[in-house]
Scaffold this motif. Structure first.
Motif, short mmCIF file in Angstrom:
data_model
loop_
_atom_site.label_atom_id
_atom_site.label_comp_id
_atom_site.label_asym_id
_atom_site.label_seq_id
_atom_site.Cartn_x
_atom_site.Cartn_y
_atom_site.Cartn_z
N PRO A 32 0.83 -1.20 0.00
CA PRO A 32 0.00 0.00 0.00
C PRO A 32 0.88 1.26 0.00
CG PRO A 32 0.10 -0.99 2.20
CD PRO A 32 0.78 -1.94 1.27
N PRO A 33 0.39 2.32 -0.61
CA PRO A 33 -0.93 2.49 -1.24
C PRO A 33 -0.94 2.17 -2.73
CG PRO A 33 0.18 4.59 -1.18
CD PRO A 33 1.13 3.60 -0.57
N TYR A 34 0.07 1.43 -3.20
CA TYR A 34 0.21 1.23 -4.65
C TYR A 34 -0.46 -0.03 -5.18
CZ TYR A 34 3.68 4.80 -3.74
OH TYR A 34 4.30 5.95 -3.33
N ASP A 96 -5.01 2.78 -8.18
CA ASP A 96 -5.24 2.86 -6.73
C ASP A 96 -6.11 1.67 -6.30
OD1 ASP A 96 -6.64 3.54 -4.19
OD2 ASP A 96 -5.55 5.44 -4.41
N VAL A 98 -7.76 1.00 -3.74
CA VAL A 98 -8.97 1.34 -2.99
C VAL A 98 -9.98 2.04 -3.90
CG1 VAL A 98 -9.92 2.66 -1.07
CG2 VAL A 98 -7.72 1.49 -0.81
#
Length: 278
Positions: A32-34, A96, A98
């Motif tokens: 994260p966040p990749y 992303d 998310v």
């Protein structure tokens, strides 16, 4: 800063070390966040495209590593995505994990087929150019690091002193499928192009190899190129333009020259050309 990988197709042996290194880095590991973990099976963030061209005894096999091309004009990014896919100032394109949840449409948005769907996690995924490693101070990506033939070079295209910039300037790099109009950052050397090959025989001596026979290749688009047959009587012209008419002319003292015209729809083995005595 504009990160990229330059790939020399002539050096690639299709060993899959780069593919395995990618799987080892991402399968089962969240960064994260990749990105979240890549599935154990079904994803090829770096795939090896095998291209066989020619026929008979004149066949070549090339291997082209293909990953996310880190495009300057990415077709996977839409102004209405609200950051689901974004391009960093260093040129790396990131999905992303998310914001892109549920966005299965992203898979078909990539003309290179470099985006994959993680069914279990309900998210699209692809190569991140090992951005998590770069953020931690690493100087290269896992695939480049593990290439045994040094067919891949990583670096900053905007730094004229970097190895990748020097290579691109010296060898004149290409991009894969430029017709897609995405302006890929990934560069290639020696992408497969058509070749014309064949064998020269001398009448009355067909059981001997015709070594040193002059063979000239001509076209309306460029200057004639000459070569001589090798110890087996074979000749080859490589790196040719596609869909061009070429004339092949063979000459040997004491024999009548022979010519034939072919079109490079693909790589060609013209077979045996027998020169007759004068």
């Amino acid at each position: 800063m504009r990160y990229s990988i330059a790939i020399d197709v002539e050096r690639c042996t299709g060993c899959f070390s780069c593919f395995l290194a990618c799987k080892d880095e991402y399968a089962g590991n969240d960064y994260p966040p990749y990105t979240i973990a890549q599935p154990e099976a079904g994803h090829k963030w770096l795939r090896i495209k095998e291209i066989e061209h020619g026929s008979g005894s004149k066949v070549k096999v090339d291997y082209i590593p293909i990953m996310c091309q880190q495009c300057e004009n990415p077709s996977c990014i839409s102004p209405t995505d609200d950051g689901a896919v974004y391009r960093r100032p260093d040129g790396i394109v990131v999905i992303d994990p998310v914001k892109a949840e549920g966005r299965k449409d992203l898979v078909s948005s990539c003309p290179y087929g470099a985006i994959f769907w993680n069914e279990e996690s309900n998210v699209a995924q692809k190569c991140t150019l090992c951005v998590h490693m770069l953020e931690n101070g690493e100087k290269t990506t896992r695939c480049v690091e593990c290439c045994p033939t040094q067919a891949m070079v990583f670096g900053d295209l905007d730094d004229p002193k970097s190895e990748i910039s020097k290579l691109v300037a010296a060898k004149g790099a290409e991009t894969f499928k430029p017709e897609f109009g995405t302006k890929p950052a990934i560069k290639y050397f020696s992408l497969p192009k058509p070749f014309i090959a064949g064998e020269i025989l001398l009448a009355g001596k067909t059981d001997e190899c015709a070594r040193g026979v002059k063979v000239t290749l001509k076209s309306a688009q460029g200057k004639p190129v000459a070569t001589t047959t090798d110890m087996f009587g074979d000749f080859e012209f490589k790196g040719l333009e596609r869909n061009v008419d070429y004339t092949v002319e063979a000459q040997c003292d004491g024999y009548v020259p022979a010519t034939l015209t072919v079109r490079t729809v693909s790589s060609l083995n013209v077979g045996e050309i027998v020169l007759q005595k004068r």
